[in-house]
Design a protein around this motif. Structure first.
Motif, mmCIF file in Angstrom:
data_model
loop_
_atom_site.group_PDB
_atom_site.id
_atom_site.type_symbol
_atom_site.label_atom_id
_atom_site.label_comp_id
_atom_site.label_asym_id
_atom_site.label_seq_id
_atom_site.Cartn_x
_atom_site.Cartn_y
_atom_site.Cartn_z
ATOM 1 N N ASP A 24 2.470 3.718 -7.807
ATOM 2 C CA ASP A 24 2.035 5.114 -7.840
ATOM 3 C C ASP A 24 1.192 5.444 -6.618
ATOM 4 O OD1 ASP A 24 3.253 5.378 -10.275
ATOM 5 O OD2 ASP A 24 1.434 4.959 -11.424
ATOM 6 N N ALA A 25 0.565 4.437 -6.042
ATOM 7 C CA ALA A 25 -0.418 4.680 -4.994
ATOM 8 C C ALA A 25 0.208 4.852 -3.611
ATOM 9 C CB ALA A 25 -1.424 3.532 -4.959
ATOM 10 N N VAL A 26 1.359 4.233 -3.393
ATOM 11 C CA VAL A 26 1.965 4.299 -2.065
ATOM 12 C C VAL A 26 3.472 4.137 -2.226
ATOM 13 C CG1 VAL A 26 1.825 1.815 -1.569
ATOM 14 C CG2 VAL A 26 1.752 3.441 0.314
ATOM 15 N N ILE A 70 3.303 -4.056 6.005
ATOM 16 C CA ILE A 70 2.069 -4.659 5.501
ATOM 17 C C ILE A 70 2.346 -6.136 5.252
ATOM 18 C CG2 ILE A 70 0.331 -4.606 3.669
ATOM 19 C CD1 ILE A 70 0.456 -1.992 5.244
ATOM 20 N N SER A 71 1.521 -6.989 5.835
ATOM 21 C CA SER A 71 1.657 -8.427 5.611
ATOM 22 C C SER A 71 0.358 -8.949 5.031
ATOM 23 C CB SER A 71 1.952 -9.158 6.921
ATOM 24 O OG SER A 71 3.144 -8.672 7.475
ATOM 25 N N SER A 72 0.466 -9.914 4.177
ATOM 26 C CA SER A 72 -0.747 -10.412 3.553
ATOM 27 C C SER A 72 -0.587 -11.865 3.155
ATOM 28 C CB SER A 72 -1.051 -9.550 2.325
ATOM 29 O OG SER A 72 -1.862 -10.257 1.419
ATOM 30 N N GLN A 73 -1.693 -12.563 3.233
ATOM 31 C CA GLN A 73 -1.792 -13.914 2.685
ATOM 32 C C GLN A 73 -2.686 -13.811 1.479
ATOM 33 O OE1 GLN A 73 -3.504 -16.642 5.471
ATOM 34 N NE2 GLN A 73 -1.565 -17.662 5.784
ATOM 35 N N PHE A 74 -2.366 -14.514 0.437
ATOM 36 C CA PHE A 74 -3.244 -14.398 -0.725
ATOM 37 C C PHE A 74 -3.432 -15.741 -1.407
ATOM 38 C CE2 PHE A 74 1.071 -13.238 -1.779
ATOM 39 C CZ PHE A 74 1.345 -14.022 -2.883
ATOM 40 N N ASN A 75 -4.472 -15.777 -2.188
ATOM 41 C CA ASN A 75 -4.913 -16.984 -2.856
ATOM 42 C C ASN A 75 -5.644 -16.516 -4.106
ATOM 43 O OD1 ASN A 75 -5.601 -19.578 -3.372
ATOM 44 N ND2 ASN A 75 -6.629 -19.950 -1.418
ATOM 45 N N VAL A 76 -4.954 -16.564 -5.214
ATOM 46 C CA VAL A 76 -5.418 -15.875 -6.416
ATOM 47 C C VAL A 76 -5.448 -16.846 -7.581
ATOM 48 C CG1 VAL A 76 -4.642 -14.183 -8.127
ATOM 49 C CG2 VAL A 76 -4.594 -13.581 -5.707
ATOM 50 N N GLU A 96 -13.454 -18.277 -2.559
ATOM 51 C CA GLU A 96 -12.455 -17.504 -1.817
ATOM 52 C C GLU A 96 -11.256 -17.107 -2.670
ATOM 53 O OE1 GLU A 96 -11.486 -21.763 -0.294
ATOM 54 O OE2 GLU A 96 -13.264 -20.628 -0.839
ATOM 55 N N LEU A 97 -11.273 -17.475 -3.939
ATOM 56 C CA LEU A 97 -10.161 -17.099 -4.800
ATOM 57 C C LEU A 97 -10.418 -15.760 -5.474
ATOM 58 C CD1 LEU A 97 -9.232 -20.426 -6.632
ATOM 59 C CD2 LEU A 97 -8.201 -19.429 -4.616
ATOM 60 N N ASP A 98 -9.423 -14.869 -5.410
ATOM 61 C CA ASP A 98 -9.469 -13.645 -6.202
ATOM 62 C C ASP A 98 -9.044 -13.994 -7.619
ATOM 63 O OD1 ASP A 98 -10.158 -11.946 -4.123
ATOM 64 O OD2 ASP A 98 -8.074 -11.756 -3.492
ATOM 65 N N THR A 99 -9.560 -13.251 -8.557
ATOM 66 C CA THR A 99 -9.199 -13.505 -9.944
ATOM 67 C C THR A 99 -8.369 -12.361 -10.519
ATOM 68 O OG1 THR A 99 -11.265 -14.689 -10.251
ATOM 69 C CG2 THR A 99 -10.094 -14.044 -12.234
ATOM 70 N N VAL A 100 -7.279 -12.700 -11.172
ATOM 71 C CA VAL A 100 -6.539 -11.728 -11.969
ATOM 72 C C VAL A 100 -6.348 -12.344 -13.351
ATOM 73 C CG1 VAL A 100 -5.327 -10.470 -10.143
ATOM 74 C CG2 VAL A 100 -4.377 -12.593 -10.990
ATOM 75 N N PHE A 101 -6.034 -11.509 -14.310
ATOM 76 C CA PHE A 101 -5.906 -12.008 -15.677
ATOM 77 C C PHE A 101 -4.469 -11.870 -16.153
ATOM 78 C CE2 PHE A 101 -10.381 -11.111 -15.224
ATOM 79 C CZ PHE A 101 -10.951 -12.234 -15.808
ATOM 80 N N ARG A 114 2.360 -6.285 -5.928
ATOM 81 C CA ARG A 114 1.968 -4.886 -5.759
ATOM 82 C C ARG A 114 0.482 -4.799 -5.438
ATOM 83 N NH1 ARG A 114 2.834 -3.385 -10.418
ATOM 84 N NH2 ARG A 114 4.978 -2.685 -10.210
ATOM 85 N N GLU A 115 -0.309 -5.520 -6.212
ATOM 86 C CA GLU A 115 -1.757 -5.473 -6.041
ATOM 87 C C GLU A 115 -2.156 -5.984 -4.652
ATOM 88 O OE1 GLU A 115 -5.732 -7.315 -8.183
ATOM 89 O OE2 GLU A 115 -3.788 -7.570 -9.119
ATOM 90 N N GLN A 116 -1.531 -7.082 -4.238
ATOM 91 C CA GLN A 116 -1.872 -7.656 -2.937
ATOM 92 C C GLN A 116 -1.460 -6.734 -1.794
ATOM 93 O OE1 GLN A 116 -3.767 -10.312 -2.309
ATOM 94 N NE2 GLN A 116 -4.098 -10.391 -4.508
ATOM 95 N N LEU A 117 -0.337 -6.051 -1.975
ATOM 96 C CA LEU A 117 0.119 -5.096 -0.960
ATOM 97 C C LEU A 117 -0.892 -3.956 -0.842
ATOM 98 C CD1 LEU A 117 2.846 -4.861 0.712
ATOM 99 C CD2 LEU A 117 3.467 -3.091 -0.916
ATOM 100 N N LEU A 118 -1.315 -3.412 -1.989
ATOM 101 C CA LEU A 118 -2.248 -2.282 -1.987
ATOM 102 C C LEU A 118 -3.587 -2.673 -1.376
ATOM 103 C CD1 LEU A 118 -1.621 -0.592 -5.467
ATOM 104 C CD2 LEU A 118 -0.647 -0.009 -3.246
ATOM 105 N N LEU A 119 -4.018 -3.911 -1.627
ATOM 106 C CA LEU A 119 -5.291 -4.381 -1.090
ATOM 107 C C LEU A 119 -5.287 -4.404 0.431
ATOM 108 C CD1 LEU A 119 -6.229 -7.401 -3.392
ATOM 109 C CD2 LEU A 119 -7.532 -5.298 -3.076
#
Ligand code: ZN
Ligand code: ZN
Length: 169
Positions: A24-26, A70-76, A96-101, A114-119
């Motif tokens: 919805d955001a982009v 958009i490019s991203s590296q993530f560690n969740v 350095e870890l993001d938390t999701v549930f 989706r979340e990582q792209l928006l971030l």
């Protein structure tokens, strides 16, 4: 893509993803590609990876729409949603870890991507680093044509200087 946590092998799971994802955001205009690694550290699941996808953004200077990759590296770290319900406070394993549930016994990789792209969307999107935007005085799109405003401004300053000079004499 739905991943049932009990089906993640002990040695981890590597996924090569290419998914159409809506937001919805982009406006996401290409499939989102990702390489994702999932490791079980029950009840948590560590998700590491890289992703890229093309989104349509509006330039903050000239207001034109443009496509940006958009490019991203993530560690969740995924933690069970039941932990929130119980109100337990856990120490994060690493800062350095993001938390999701996750709820239930599965996680949805589309949500993560989706979340990582928006971030990683730019705060001030620019169609190009040297976009000239609009003239603040006359509203001309300076990418398309020039306008007389800047020269006039210099002229008037010049006039003031000449005036001052005259008054001194
Ligand atoms: Zn622009
Ligand atoms: Zn102007």
């Amino acid at each position: 893509m739905k991943i049932v946590i009990s089906e993640i092998p002990d040695e981890g799971l590597e996924l090569d993803l290419k998914n159409d994802i809506q937001s919805d955001a982009v406006k996401i205009v290409s499939p989102v590609k990702a390489v994702l690694r999932l490791d079980k550290v029950l009840p948590e699941v560590i998700a590491k990876g890289v992703l890229n996808g093309d989104v349509e953004l509006q330039c903050s200077r000239c207001l034109k729409n443009f496509i940006e990759r958009i490019s991203s590296q993530f560690n969740v770290v995924y933690r069970p949603a039941s932990e929130i319900v119980r109100g337990e406070q856990h120490q994060l394993k690493s800062d350095e870890l993001d938390t999701v549930f996750y709820a239930g016994d599965a996680l949805e990789t589309d949500d993560l991507l989706r979340e990582q792209l928006l971030l990683n969307l730019p705060m001030k999107p620019l169609c190009s680093a040297d976009c000239r935007g609009f003239c603040p005085q006359c509203g001309t799109d300076l990418n398309l044509s020039g306008c007389g405003c800047k020269t006039k401004e210099i002229d008037s300053r010049f006039e003031v200087l000449k005036k001052l000079k005259k008054e001194k004499e």
